[in-house]
Motif scaffolding. Structure first.
Motif, PDB file in Angstrom:
ATOM      1  N   HIS A 148       0.819  -1.334   0.101  1.00 40.16           N
ATOM      2  CA  HIS A 148      -0.128  -0.041  -0.003  1.00 40.16           C
ATOM      3  C   HIS A 148       0.935   1.238   0.042  1.00 40.16           C
ATOM      4  O   HIS A 148       0.313   2.481   0.232  1.00 40.16           O
ATOM      5  N   ALA A 149       2.002   1.039   0.025  1.00 42.00           N
ATOM      6  CA  ALA A 149       3.149   2.264  -0.380  1.00 42.00           C
ATOM      7  C   ALA A 149       2.897   2.777  -1.661  1.00 42.00           C
ATOM      8  O   ALA A 149       2.394   2.091  -2.632  1.00 42.00           O
ATOM      9  N   SER A 150       3.329   4.080  -2.017  1.00 47.91           N
ATOM     10  CA  SER A 150       3.321   4.793  -3.307  1.00 47.91           C
ATOM     11  C   SER A 150       4.098   3.998  -4.308  1.00 47.91           C
ATOM     12  O   SER A 150       5.100   3.015  -3.860  1.00 47.91           O
ATOM     13  N   ALA A 151       3.770   4.039  -5.534  1.00 45.61           N
ATOM     14  CA  ALA A 151       4.426   2.945  -6.549  1.00 45.61           C
ATOM     15  C   ALA A 151       5.847   3.462  -6.514  1.00 45.61           C
ATOM     16  O   ALA A 151       6.645   2.657  -6.863  1.00 45.61           O
ATOM     17  N   GLU A 152       6.206   4.841  -6.393  1.00 46.15           N
ATOM     18  CA  GLU A 152       7.634   5.193  -6.633  1.00 46.15           C
ATOM     19  C   GLU A 152       8.302   4.655  -5.459  1.00 46.15           C
ATOM     20  O   GLU A 152       9.611   3.874  -5.676  1.00 46.15           O
ATOM     21  N   PHE A 153       7.813   4.538  -4.211  1.00 45.07           N
ATOM     22  CA  PHE A 153       8.636   3.621  -2.984  1.00 45.07           C
ATOM     23  C   PHE A 153       8.757   2.153  -3.414  1.00 45.07           C
ATOM     24  O   PHE A 153       9.895   1.707  -3.121  1.00 45.07           O
ATOM     25  N   ARG A 154       7.576   1.798  -3.686  1.00 45.76           N
ATOM     26  CA  ARG A 154       7.677   0.089  -4.213  1.00 45.76           C
ATOM     27  C   ARG A 154       8.718  -0.152  -5.174  1.00 45.76           C
ATOM     28  O   ARG A 154       9.540  -1.044  -5.047  1.00 45.76           O
ATOM     29  N   MET A 155       8.968   0.551  -6.235  1.00 45.23           N
ATOM     30  CA  MET A 155       9.919   0.659  -7.167  1.00 45.23           C
ATOM     31  C   MET A 155      11.182   0.651  -6.518  1.00 45.23           C
ATOM     32  O   MET A 155      12.059  -0.112  -6.963  1.00 45.23           O
ATOM     33  N   PHE A 156      11.429   1.677  -5.992  1.00 42.24           N
ATOM     34  CA  PHE A 156      12.828   2.027  -5.259  1.00 42.24           C
ATOM     35  C   PHE A 156      13.176   0.929  -4.261  1.00 42.24           C
ATOM     36  O   PHE A 156      14.276   0.198  -4.265  1.00 42.24           O
ATOM     37  N   TYR A 157      12.102   0.308  -3.436  1.00 38.81           N
ATOM     38  CA  TYR A 157      12.235  -0.810  -2.461  1.00 38.81           C
ATOM     39  C   TYR A 157      13.005  -1.835  -3.461  1.00 38.81           C
ATOM     40  O   TYR A 157      13.850  -2.700  -2.846  1.00 38.81           O
ATOM     41  N   ARG A 158      12.233  -2.131  -4.353  1.00 29.56           N
ATOM     42  CA  ARG A 158      12.501  -3.811  -5.090  1.00 29.56           C
ATOM     43  C   ARG A 158      13.802  -3.392  -5.768  1.00 29.56           C
ATOM     44  O   ARG A 158      14.580  -4.576  -5.793  1.00 29.56           O
ATOM     45  N   SER A 159      14.319  -2.252  -6.143  1.00 33.33           N
ATOM     46  CA  SER A 159      15.649  -2.134  -6.864  1.00 33.33           C
ATOM     47  C   SER A 159      16.677  -2.282  -5.663  1.00 33.33           C
ATOM     48  O   SER A 159      17.909  -2.683  -6.108  1.00 33.33           O
ATOM     49  N   HIS A 160      16.300  -2.126  -4.351  1.00 32.30           N
ATOM     50  CA  HIS A 160      17.281  -2.229  -3.350  1.00 32.30           C
ATOM     51  C   HIS A 160      17.105  -3.722  -2.546  1.00 32.30           C
ATOM     52  O   HIS A 160      18.114  -3.859  -1.606  1.00 32.30           O
ATOM     53  N   HIS A 161      16.040  -4.481  -2.754  1.00 34.74           N
ATOM     54  CA  HIS A 161      16.155  -5.626  -1.804  1.00 34.74           C
ATOM     55  C   HIS A 161      15.476  -6.672  -2.875  1.00 34.74           C
ATOM     56  O   HIS A 161      14.290  -7.454  -2.828  1.00 34.74           O
TER      57      HIS A 161
END
Length: 249
Positions: A148-161
């Motif tokens: 339920h986080a923003s799309a930008e946060f999800r993309m950033f998170y996936r790129s780092h995890h």
């Protein structure tokens, strides 16, 4: 106290001192604090002494522990503590019926911070506790928050995890997060502890923004097969928390 020769501010050094403590190691000597923080021994001793005088630390025969001043200020003013206080009766209701771990988590950086947890004697032993943290993608509570986080946060998170759970199942793929959003809950088994299942649902404010996640952790085999009754109870409690934090009657 002036800034250090390395350019660290006083607040930075204080934060480094406080960050050395944990639930497993709550009593530390000034020498050990110096070693862990990289501060010169004289600086560490002085900081510990000054922090003890202010109540940030407490001096004991074997070293220092976190002082009650932090607890006092946190309980009085921190938004997460206010959330935990208002949510506690609803966590108690769920725990009384389920007899398992019930926990409330919020996003803090790239982690889920557990602001409250209630447990039962029959509940399985699990990692962490109140004020404990886990990467968002390894717990059901964290995945609900990530979904339920923003799309930008999800993309950033996936790129780092870009990690996978045992068996190679991606936990943070967008289709997985979309499924969590659509079904209204996350359930997963064996990611952190073998044969332990976590189920979590979102907690919303009046404006529908997700501000927390409410979850249960159990080793009951029936939960993974039939999560619906557990999800329903969590959702009822989540709506109760929503009313509390939104000022609704």
């Amino acid at each position: 106290m002036a800034n250090s020769s390395t350019g660290d501010s006083v607040l930075t050094r204080l934060d480094r001192v406080l960050s050395t403590f944990s639930a497993a190691e709550s009593l530390l000597s000034a020498a050990e604090i110096s070693r862990r923080t990289g501060l010169p021994p004289a600086t560490a001793h002085r900081l510990c002494r000054d922090m003890a005088e202010l109540g940030w630390l407490e001096s004991l025969p074997g070293g220092y522990i976190i002082g009650t001043r932090l607890w006092e200020m946190t309980n009085r003013s921190a938004p997460t503590m206010r959330l935990a206080v208002r949510a506690r009766p609803h966590l108690s209701d769920v725990q009384a019926v389920m007899g398992q771990h019930v926990q409330l988590g919020v996003i803090e950086g790239h982690e889920v911070l557990f602001v409250d947890r209630l447990s039962a004697r029959e509940a399985p032993r699990i990692h962490g506790g109140v004020a404990g943290r886990l990467p968002l993608h390894v717990s059901a509570t964290g995945i609900v928050l990530l979904a339920h986080a923003s799309a930008e946060f999800r993309m950033f998170y996936r790129s780092h995890h870009d990690e996978k759970v045992p068996g190679g199942t991606p936990t943070i793929a967008e289709d997985r997060l979309e499924q969590v959003r659509q079904q209204g809950y996350c359930a997963q088994t064996g990611v952190i502890e073998p044969e332990v299942t976590g189920i979590a649902v979102p907690v919303r404010q009046r404006g529908r923004a997700v501000v927390a996640a409410l979850g249960v952790v159990t080793d009951d085999d029936d939960v993974a097969r039939r999560p619906a009754p557990w999800v329903q109870m969590l959702q009822i409690a989540a709506r109760g928390i929503q009313r509390e934090i939104s000022g609704q009657n």
